[in-house]
Scaffold this motif. Structure first.
Motif, mmCIF file in Angstrom:
data_model
loop_
_atom_site.group_PDB
_atom_site.id
_atom_site.type_symbol
_atom_site.label_atom_id
_atom_site.label_comp_id
_atom_site.label_asym_id
_atom_site.label_seq_id
_atom_site.Cartn_x
_atom_site.Cartn_y
_atom_site.Cartn_z
ATOM 1 N N ALA B 34 0.839 -1.200 0.000
ATOM 2 C CA ALA B 34 0.000 0.000 0.000
ATOM 3 C C ALA B 34 0.873 1.249 0.000
ATOM 4 C CB ALA B 34 -0.914 -0.013 1.218
ATOM 5 N N TYR B 35 1.936 1.249 0.820
ATOM 6 C CA TYR B 35 2.813 2.418 0.906
ATOM 7 C C TYR B 35 3.434 2.726 -0.454
ATOM 8 C CZ TYR B 35 6.797 5.346 2.006
ATOM 9 O OH TYR B 35 7.711 6.359 1.996
ATOM 10 N N VAL B 36 3.969 1.669 -1.122
ATOM 11 C CA VAL B 36 4.629 1.871 -2.416
ATOM 12 C C VAL B 36 3.629 2.416 -3.436
ATOM 13 C CG1 VAL B 36 5.794 0.717 -4.337
ATOM 14 C CG2 VAL B 36 6.367 0.128 -1.974
ATOM 15 N N GLN B 37 2.419 1.862 -3.470
ATOM 16 C CA GLN B 37 1.408 2.297 -4.442
ATOM 17 C C GLN B 37 0.996 3.739 -4.199
ATOM 18 O OE1 GLN B 37 0.727 0.517 -6.936
ATOM 19 N NE2 GLN B 37 1.344 -1.560 -6.329
ATOM 20 N N LEU B 38 0.787 4.087 -2.906
ATOM 21 C CA LEU B 38 0.242 5.410 -2.588
ATOM 22 C C LEU B 38 1.309 6.502 -2.689
ATOM 23 C CD1 LEU B 38 -2.131 4.479 0.370
ATOM 24 C CD2 LEU B 38 -2.703 4.933 -2.031
ATOM 25 N N SER B 39 2.542 6.204 -2.243
ATOM 26 C CA SER B 39 3.571 7.244 -2.219
ATOM 27 C C SER B 39 4.205 7.445 -3.584
ATOM 28 C CB SER B 39 4.649 6.882 -1.207
ATOM 29 O OG SER B 39 5.366 5.773 -1.698
ATOM 30 N N GLY B 40 4.070 6.454 -4.482
ATOM 31 C CA GLY B 40 4.660 6.563 -5.807
ATOM 32 C C GLY B 40 6.177 6.555 -5.780
ATOM 33 N N ILE B 41 6.772 5.942 -4.762
ATOM 34 C CA ILE B 41 8.236 5.861 -4.646
ATOM 35 C C ILE B 41 8.802 5.032 -5.809
ATOM 36 C CG2 ILE B 41 8.149 3.819 -3.183
ATOM 37 C CD1 ILE B 41 10.524 4.983 -1.612
ATOM 38 N N SER B 42 9.975 5.399 -6.267
ATOM 39 C CA SER B 42 10.579 4.714 -7.428
ATOM 40 C C SER B 42 10.890 3.257 -7.109
ATOM 41 C CB SER B 42 11.866 5.427 -7.822
ATOM 42 O OG SER B 42 12.751 4.516 -8.421
ATOM 43 N N PRO B 43 10.585 2.354 -8.024
ATOM 44 C CA PRO B 43 10.854 0.930 -7.783
ATOM 45 C C PRO B 43 12.355 0.634 -7.652
ATOM 46 C CG PRO B 43 10.023 1.291 -10.012
ATOM 47 C CD PRO B 43 9.892 2.600 -9.295
ATOM 48 N N THR B 44 13.235 1.510 -8.088
ATOM 49 C CA THR B 44 14.669 1.250 -7.888
ATOM 50 C C THR B 44 15.086 1.574 -6.462
ATOM 51 O OG1 THR B 44 15.123 3.441 -8.796
ATOM 52 C CG2 THR B 44 15.392 1.560 -10.283
ATOM 53 N N ALA B 45 14.235 2.344 -5.740
ATOM 54 C CA ALA B 45 14.519 2.592 -4.329
ATOM 55 C C ALA B 45 13.831 1.534 -3.475
ATOM 56 C CB ALA B 45 14.040 3.991 -3.933
ATOM 57 N N LEU B 46 12.526 1.413 -3.632
ATOM 58 C CA LEU B 46 11.780 0.411 -2.877
ATOM 59 C C LEU B 46 10.736 -0.240 -3.775
ATOM 60 C CD1 LEU B 46 11.244 -0.886 -0.061
ATOM 61 C CD2 LEU B 46 9.473 0.848 0.245
ATOM 62 N N PRO B 47 11.001 -1.434 -4.245
ATOM 63 C CA PRO B 47 10.020 -2.120 -5.077
ATOM 64 C C PRO B 47 8.877 -2.669 -4.226
ATOM 65 C CG PRO B 47 11.953 -3.501 -4.782
ATOM 66 C CD PRO B 47 12.243 -2.215 -4.066
ATOM 67 N N ALA B 48 7.692 -2.703 -4.802
ATOM 68 C CA ALA B 48 6.552 -3.282 -4.097
ATOM 69 C C ALA B 48 6.693 -4.799 -4.063
ATOM 70 C CB ALA B 48 5.260 -2.898 -4.812
ATOM 71 N N PRO B 49 6.106 -5.448 -3.043
ATOM 72 C CA PRO B 49 6.188 -6.904 -2.967
ATOM 73 C C PRO B 49 5.640 -7.574 -4.225
ATOM 74 C CG PRO B 49 5.026 -6.003 -1.049
ATOM 75 C CD PRO B 49 5.417 -4.843 -1.894
ATOM 76 N N SER B 50 4.608 -6.979 -4.820
ATOM 77 C CA SER B 50 4.044 -7.585 -6.035
ATOM 78 C C SER B 50 5.095 -7.596 -7.143
ATOM 79 C CB SER B 50 2.811 -6.804 -6.474
ATOM 80 O OG SER B 50 3.144 -5.448 -6.687
ATOM 81 N N ARG B 51 5.880 -6.527 -7.223
ATOM 82 C CA ARG B 51 6.919 -6.445 -8.246
ATOM 83 C C ARG B 51 8.044 -7.452 -7.959
ATOM 84 N NH1 ARG B 51 9.169 -2.674 -12.011
ATOM 85 N NH2 ARG B 51 11.395 -3.121 -12.180
ATOM 86 N N VAL B 52 8.414 -7.555 -6.671
ATOM 87 C CA VAL B 52 9.450 -8.531 -6.282
ATOM 88 C C VAL B 52 9.028 -9.929 -6.724
ATOM 89 C CG1 VAL B 52 10.572 -9.655 -4.321
ATOM 90 C CG2 VAL B 52 10.260 -7.169 -4.333
ATOM 91 N N LEU B 53 7.761 -10.226 -6.447
ATOM 92 C CA LEU B 53 7.232 -11.543 -6.784
ATOM 93 C C LEU B 53 7.241 -11.767 -8.294
ATOM 94 C CD1 LEU B 53 6.213 -13.430 -4.529
ATOM 95 C CD2 LEU B 53 3.902 -13.047 -5.401
#
Ligand code: ATP
Ligand code: MG
Lengths: 249, 265
Positions: B34-53
């Motif tokens: 939820a944090y990654v989706q809402l904050s729009g943080i770059s995936p190179t800094a913090l990828p969402a678990p869905s992306r990791v998977l």
């Protein structure tokens, strides 16, 4: 009179600065049931330790059938104070321990022990683990492990000390019955006066540490013993208790 | 010993025990997503678990290959440290003075910082399997040695005396009484050191290796792919948990009497 099975003469033992035994002499005749009765910590177990060679006496002689005892060669059937059953072995394999050590295969040892389970009240429990048995059954299993070794003499160290009063009484009567049937030669350690009187032909009463034999009692034979109510036995019991409480008189 | 009903009971127990843990881990992952989706943080800094998977799944073949290499190093290293621990604990049990000579050396091996020692071991043994085995063995040997030595010491003295009175030799007493008495200690040590083992292997690979999760993590990091780093971390955690679980299962199966506090009639 037949030659004594076991003779202990003026045994003396200390551990470091602690004098445990000062003067222990006693004899056990073949087929005789002899008890050593004494207060806790007197050194009773130490006497058996010397017989099985776990420790050596500082002084004195030990004779087996008239010849000097060689602890690692002359073997007794020894039952330690706690049952010392192996928790990881089933009851049948605990009872065969001595035979296995003596060189029998597991199968041969099992075949030898199995017929005795009924007599020892353990039928049906061959495949159980010790944790599944009651205290009395564990003691019977330990005793079975002891007697199947076919040694010239049994050394029993407070075999029923850890049991509740009722179970203990049942076990004592059971042992009395077994003894009169099998004619074992027994040296029993106990601090239970009634147990000693019920089971023994002769009783050696020890003083507290440093221990010596204060007095020897002979219990008239009227086996099989029933124990309760006999005035003769009650009198001996009272006398022994007096000796234990006032050893100097 | 593990029949069907026992197995289903085991799974029920695991579920009961694991329920709260599953809930809290799920909450953490959901919050992270939820944090990654809402904050729009770059995936190179913090990828969402869905992306990791998803990325982990996409790169599953590479990951599986490297995992296998790590698993191999872990198991070989662990096997060597177990053999060494058995050998030395037995030696020490028979020749007491050896304990005082050897224990300080073993303790010193436990004080070495892995960060410093791992590159050296790679330098000495190359980029193959050997340095990994050495490092895994280094971190798991001492706990196993101590567990075994303590286990032997826990033997009931009455039992040793009883066996001696039956005419058993010292070696026989060791085999019949001391070794079995050490079994619970052995498994307790095993549970702890198996968790060190995977970490040890990854450490060695990180310091330099041809294959393995450690080198995979290093490469992913250098390519600015934190999603793949995390995917590898997830795999290594799972691997450790599986090894731990297997140890517990073996432990239960090999000591049935510990579960028999009451008669089963
Ligand atoms: N190996 C040993 N080293 C040092 N002291 C010992 C050793 N074995 C026994 N003792 C000491 O010898 C004394 C007698 O011990 P022992 O076990 O023979 O007593 P016991 O009469 O059997 O007592 P209990 O009825 O409580 O079993 C104790 O004070 C004990 O501390
Ligand atoms: Mg004692």
């Amino acid at each position: 009179m037949s030659r004594p099975r076991l003779e202990l003469h003026r045994l003396r033992k200390s551990f470091g600065a602690v004098d445990v035994l000062t003067d222990i002499s006693l004899t056990v005749l073949p087929g005789e049931f002899v008890s050593i009765l004494g207060p806790s910590g007197a050194g009773k177990s130490t006497i058996l330790q010397m017989l099985i060679g776990a420790t050596d006496p500082d002084m004195g002689t030990m004779l087996l059938n008239g010849a000097p005892l060689v602890p690692k060669r002359d073997r007794f059937a020894f039952m330690p104070q706690r049952d010392a059953l192996m928790p990881w072995r089933r009851i049948i394999d605990n009872t065969t321990l001595g035979l296995e050590v003596a060189g029998l295969s597991r199968e041969a040892a099992r075949a030898e022990v199995a017929p005795l389970f009924a007599e020892f009240g353990l039928a049906g429990f061959e495949q159980h683990y010790p944790a599944q048995l009651s205290g009395g059954m564990r003691q019977r299993a330990a005793l079975l492990r002891t007697v199947v070794q076919q040694r010239p003499m049994l050394l029993l160290d407070e075999p029923f000390g850890a049991l509740d009063a009722l179970t203990r009484t049942q076990m004592q009567r059971w042992l009395a019955k077994m003894w009169s049937r099998h004619h074992w030669t027994v040296l029993l350690i106990t601090h239970d006066v009634r147990e000693a009187v019920l089971l023994s032909d002769r009783i050696h009463v020890l003083s507290s540490r440093p221990a010596h034999v204060v007095h020897q009692f002979r219990v008239p034979r009227d086996h099989p013993r029933q124990g309760v109510g006999s005035p003769a036995l009650a009198a001996i019991e009272a006398e022994i208790l007096q000796t234990l409480l006032h050893p100097e008189n | 010993m593990l029949n069907a009903s026992a197995l289903s009971r085991l799974f029920a127990r695991i579920f009961n025990h694991a329920g709260p843990a599953v809930a809290s881990v799920s909450a953490l992952v959901l919050g992270w997503e939820a944090y990654v989706q809402l904050s729009g943080i770059s995936p190179t800094a913090l990828p969402a678990p869905s992306r990791v998977l998803a990325q982990g799944f996409e790169n599953r073949e590479a990951l599986a290959g490297h995992t296998l290499a790590t698993l191999q190093a872990t198991l070989f290293g662990f096997a060597s440290s177990l053999s060494a621990a058995f050998m030395f604990s037995t030696l020490i049990d028979f020749f007491r003075p050896l304990r005082r000579a050897l224990f300080p050396v073993f303790i010193i091996t436990q004080t070495l910082p892995l960060v410093a020692i791992a590159p050296l071991i790679v330098l000495w043994f190359g980029f193959g399997l050997t340095p990994k085995i050495v490092l895994v063995a280094l971190v798991t040997f001492f706990p196993m040695l101590v567990a075994l030595a303590q286990g032997y010491e826990s033997t009931d003295r009455d039992l040793s005396e009883l066996l001696a009175s039956m005419g058993a030799s010292r070696w026989r007493i060791f085999i019949m009484a001391r070794l079995p008495s050490a079994r619970p200690y052995f498994f307790a040590g095993l549970c702890i050191s198996i968790t060190y083992a995977v970490v040890g292997a990854i450490f060695a690979e990180y310091a330099g290796a041809a294959r393995g999760l450690g080198i995979y993590i290093l490469n992913a990091k250098n390519n600015f792919r934190p999603d793949l780093v995390l995917a590898a971390v997830f795999v290594s955690s799972t691997l450790t948990l599986l090894l731990f679980g297997a140890t517990v299962l073996i432990q239960r199966a090999s000591m049935p009497w510990l579960r028999l506090s009451e008669p089963t009639r």
